[in-house]
Design a protein around this motif. Structure first.
Motif, short mmCIF file in Angstrom:
data_model
loop_
_atom_site.label_atom_id
_atom_site.label_comp_id
_atom_site.label_asym_id
_atom_site.label_seq_id
_atom_site.Cartn_x
_atom_site.Cartn_y
_atom_site.Cartn_z
N PRO A 1 4.44 10.27 -11.20
CA PRO A 1 5.72 10.97 -11.27
C PRO A 1 6.91 10.03 -11.09
CG PRO A 1 4.17 12.18 -9.88
CD PRO A 1 3.54 10.86 -10.21
N GLY A 2 7.90 10.15 -11.97
CA GLY A 2 9.10 9.32 -11.90
C GLY A 2 9.02 8.04 -12.72
N TYR A 3 7.87 7.74 -13.29
CA TYR A 3 7.68 6.53 -14.09
C TYR A 3 7.16 6.89 -15.47
CZ TYR A 3 8.05 4.04 -9.66
OH TYR A 3 8.48 3.56 -8.46
N SER A 4 7.39 6.03 -16.44
CA SER A 4 6.83 6.23 -17.78
C SER A 4 5.33 6.03 -17.71
CB SER A 4 7.43 5.23 -18.77
OG SER A 4 8.81 5.44 -18.89
N PRO A 5 4.57 6.83 -18.48
CA PRO A 5 3.11 6.65 -18.47
C PRO A 5 2.73 5.28 -19.02
CG PRO A 5 3.72 8.71 -19.55
CD PRO A 5 4.98 7.96 -19.31
N SER A 6 1.73 4.68 -18.43
CA SER A 6 1.23 3.40 -18.94
C SER A 6 -0.14 3.61 -19.56
CB SER A 6 1.16 2.37 -17.82
OG SER A 6 0.29 2.80 -16.82
N HIS B 1 0.86 -1.17 0.00
CA HIS B 1 0.00 0.00 0.00
C HIS B 1 0.90 1.23 0.00
CE1 HIS B 1 -3.58 -2.38 0.74
NE2 HIS B 1 -2.84 -3.10 1.57
N VAL B 2 0.95 1.90 -1.15
CA VAL B 2 1.79 3.08 -1.31
C VAL B 2 0.90 4.25 -1.69
CG1 VAL B 2 3.70 4.09 -2.60
CG2 VAL B 2 3.73 1.65 -2.06
N HIS B 3 1.05 5.36 -1.02
CA HIS B 3 0.30 6.56 -1.34
C HIS B 3 1.15 7.41 -2.28
CE1 HIS B 3 -2.88 5.83 1.56
NE2 HIS B 3 -1.93 5.39 2.37
N THR B 4 0.56 7.81 -3.40
CA THR B 4 1.28 8.65 -4.36
C THR B 4 0.28 9.52 -5.10
OG1 THR B 4 2.85 8.64 -6.19
CG2 THR B 4 1.14 6.96 -6.24
N HIS B 5 0.78 10.52 -5.76
CA HIS B 5 -0.03 11.37 -6.62
C HIS B 5 0.07 10.84 -8.04
CE1 HIS B 5 -0.74 14.30 -3.50
NE2 HIS B 5 0.55 14.24 -3.18
N TYR B 6 -1.04 10.81 -8.73
CA TYR B 6 -1.02 10.34 -10.12
C TYR B 6 -2.08 11.09 -10.92
CZ TYR B 6 -5.23 7.70 -8.93
OH TYR B 6 -6.48 7.35 -8.53
N GLU B 7 -1.95 11.00 -12.23
CA GLU B 7 -2.93 11.57 -13.13
C GLU B 7 -3.46 10.47 -14.03
OE1 GLU B 7 -1.68 14.97 -15.35
OE2 GLU B 7 -0.81 15.94 -13.61
N SER B 8 -4.73 10.52 -14.29
CA SER B 8 -5.37 9.53 -15.15
C SER B 8 -6.17 10.27 -16.21
CB SER B 8 -6.29 8.63 -14.32
OG SER B 8 -7.00 7.77 -15.16
#
Length: 134
Positions: A62-67, A10-17
């Motif tokens: 953030p920090g990863y390539s978009p999937s 369980h990791v909390h992060t900010h993301y965009e979809s």
């Protein structure tokens, strides 16, 4: 539990979809048109039946390539909108016209996924083009 802890982290992060929908639209419209000289004004309303042909979701962390995920099969593919339009038209002659048509679409039946989650899209559109009256 497995010997080294749970198999789910369980990791909390900010993301965009972002979801991109391509659909086939079948409109049934009724309207009234008033001509004043070379100009025309049309008020119309009706229903639009939409069928999703493809649906793709892009997930950006953030920090990863978009999937990118193809979610077409996971959505109910039919939707119904009510559309209201106001069409402004200039007639170059008796048959040929140039128009600008803003529309508002209110979604009655939203898109739902197999998991029970869903979304509704209320839309503004701006159509423009050339018309030919018979």
């Amino acid at each position: 539990n497995p010997p080294f802890g749970s198999d789910t982290s369980h990791v909390h992060t900010h993301y965009e979809s972002a979801v991109r929908l391509n659909f086939l639209e079948v409109p049934i419209q009724f309207g009234y048109e008033k001509r004043i000289g070379n100009f025309g004004l049309q008020l119309s309303t009706g229903l639009n039946f939409n069928y999703i042909t493809t649906a793709q979701q892009t997930l950006s962390i953030p920090g990863y390539s978009p999937s990118q995920l193809n979610i077409t099969q996971h959505l109910e593919r039919w939707s119904i909108y009510q559309q209201q339009s106001l069409k402004f038209e200039y007639f170059a002659n008796r048959h040929l016209g140039i128009y600008l048509e803003p529309s508002y679409l209110l979604q009655w039946k939203g898109y739902e996924s197999q998991t029970g989650q869903g979304f509704k899209l209320n839309l503004w559109q701006l159509n423009t083009g050339i018309s030919w009256k018979f």
